[in-house]
Scaffold this active site. Structure first.
Site, PDB file in Angstrom:
ATOM      1  N   GLN A   1      -5.709  73.596  21.624  1.00 43.60           N
ATOM      2  CA  GLN A   1      -6.722  73.834  20.598  1.00 43.60           C
ATOM      3  C   GLN A   1      -6.332  75.091  19.818  1.00 43.60           C
ATOM      4  OE1 GLN A   1     -10.796  75.432  21.299  1.00 43.60           O
ATOM      5  NE2 GLN A   1     -11.473  73.370  20.732  1.00 43.60           N
TER       6      GLN A   1
ATOM      7  N   TYR B   1     -16.805  79.401  14.712  1.00 45.78           N
ATOM      8  CA  TYR B   1     -15.587  80.125  14.392  1.00 45.78           C
ATOM      9  C   TYR B   1     -15.195  79.811  12.939  1.00 45.78           C
ATOM     10  CZ  TYR B   1     -15.970  80.790  19.352  1.00 45.78           C
ATOM     11  OH  TYR B   1     -16.459  81.110  20.584  1.00 45.78           O
TER      12      TYR B   1
ATOM     13  N   ARG C   1     -12.259  69.236  16.542  1.00 42.28           N
ATOM     14  CA  ARG C   1     -13.526  69.387  17.259  1.00 42.28           C
ATOM     15  C   ARG C   1     -14.614  69.851  16.299  1.00 42.28           C
ATOM     16  NH1 ARG C   1     -15.360  72.953  22.599  1.00 42.28           N
ATOM     17  NH2 ARG C   1     -16.285  71.208  23.699  1.00 42.28           N
TER      18      ARG C   1
END
Length: 360
Positions: A98, A179, A226
């Site tokens: 990721q 984020y 994601r």
């Protein structure tokens, strides 16, 4: 009948089962953000997952948000991750990395005084950040200028190149949990104007460009993304999460990804809605669901066509042999939250397997 233990073709990667390991930040890298021996052992122990999605990893230097999270921007980090991928592959596992930019969740104390960047100068107020100096309030970020954004996109491209060098089977672009990419995506944190602000198609531009950069390196069939349209973690909110997720589902069809990894709920229950149904209705590719699934519920979601696979987070932390346990209905080890972020071996590589318990 399709169930948790049926193989799955995830883009270019064939999985042995549909019990996936979700990314779990656990701060076990060293001070230079290089993966450690503990991390090699941790991931190798969990190689029976259909796919391991390794933890949030800094795409570029100077964006630490957790203290001792790993990076993928230096040769030493690439070499450290290569040890991890070799160990997982030696046990027959598959592993994606990721890749991530922390955005406003970064802190100057963790980044040599550097002020974090974000789409708009709005600070996180719902929590504090762990630092070597103790917990500290998040700072007000600096608004990222439009002409700085190409550098962010290139950072994701380089991260994908380094992940490929490190032997990963693919990458997951982290567009969730407040984020940087998620901060641009949701209107609670993105108040800017111009090509990266305003309507959904502008707010999603950076996410789509990061996905495209990673796809240029790996091929889109080895790239996932994601999303967490409801999660309020890191002071996140969107005024129309169902509208956002519906637009993304339609648009991401064009990306020909290996998968979309959708978090179905909110850690704190502040936003409640059904984002899975509209996403599944409009998205034609592989859909991985995540957040709070039991083995039984996960199996039902797959059998009913709601998901193609389910990713487990904390259950995989506490149960390195989770697929085997779910298959036979065995009792699960209880996780110890006190050791989630302690940086030692306890609560990270010492959870017993069923076989170890039987031999005890």
């Amino acid at each position: 009948m399709t169930d948790l233990f049926t193989p799955l073709q995830l883009g270019a990667v064939t999985l042995n089962n549909r019990v996936l390991m979700a990314p779990l930040t656990r701060r076990r890298a060293d001070a230079d953000h290089v993966p450690t021996d503990m991390m090699v052992e941790h991931y190798a122990q969990r190689a029976s997952a259909g796919l391991i999605i390794a933890e949030a990893t800094m795409a570029m230097e100077g964006n630490s948000a957790f203290w001792r999270e790993p990076g993928i921007y230096s040769d030493a980090q690439v070499a450290g991750w290569k040890r991890v991928t070799d160990a997982v592959h030696a046990k027959g596992g598959k592993i994606f990395l990721q890749i991530w930019h922390g955005g406003r969740s970064c802190h100057p104390v963790l980044n040599n005084g550097r002020v974090p960047v974000a789409p708009s100068p709005i600070a996180i107020t719902s929590d504090e950040v762990h630092t070597p100096e103790g917990k500290k309030a998040y700072t007000v970020p600096r608004e990222l200028a439009d002409d700085e954004i190409p550098g962010i996109i290139e950072g994701f491209r380089t991260a994908a190149e380094n992940a490929k060098r490190a032997g990963f089977d693919g990458v997951e672009v982290h567009g969730a949990n407040g984020y940087l990419l998620d901060e641009f995506l949701r209107d609670g944190s993105n108040h800017r104007e111009g090509p990266y602000g305003g309507p959904i198609e502008n707010r999603a531009r950076l996410l789509l460009e990061a996905i495209e950069a990673a796809s240029d390196v790996f091929g889109s069939d080895r790239v996932g993304v994601r999303l967490s349209p409801l999660n309020s973690f890191n002071s996140m909110k969107d005024s129309d999460p169902v509208g956002l997720v519906t637009w993304l589902a339609k648009r991401l069809n064009d990306a020909n990804l290996a998968y979309v990894h959708l978090m179905r709920a909110d850690f704190f229950g502040e936003q409640k809605s059904d984002v899975v149904t509209p996403f599944r209705e409009h998205y034609k590719g592989n859909l991985i669901l995540n957040m709070g699934y039991s083995g039984e519920e996960a199996g039902s979601a797959i059998e009913g066509g709601q998901a193609d696979a389910v990713a487990f987070g904390v259950p995989f932390l506490a149960n390195p042999d989770l697929p085997a346990r779910l298959k036979v209905g065995a009792e699960l080890n209880e996780p110890d939250p006190n050791t989630f972020y302690t940086q030692g071996e306890e609560g990270y590589i010492d959870y017993p397997t069923m076989d170890a318990l039987a031999e005890a």
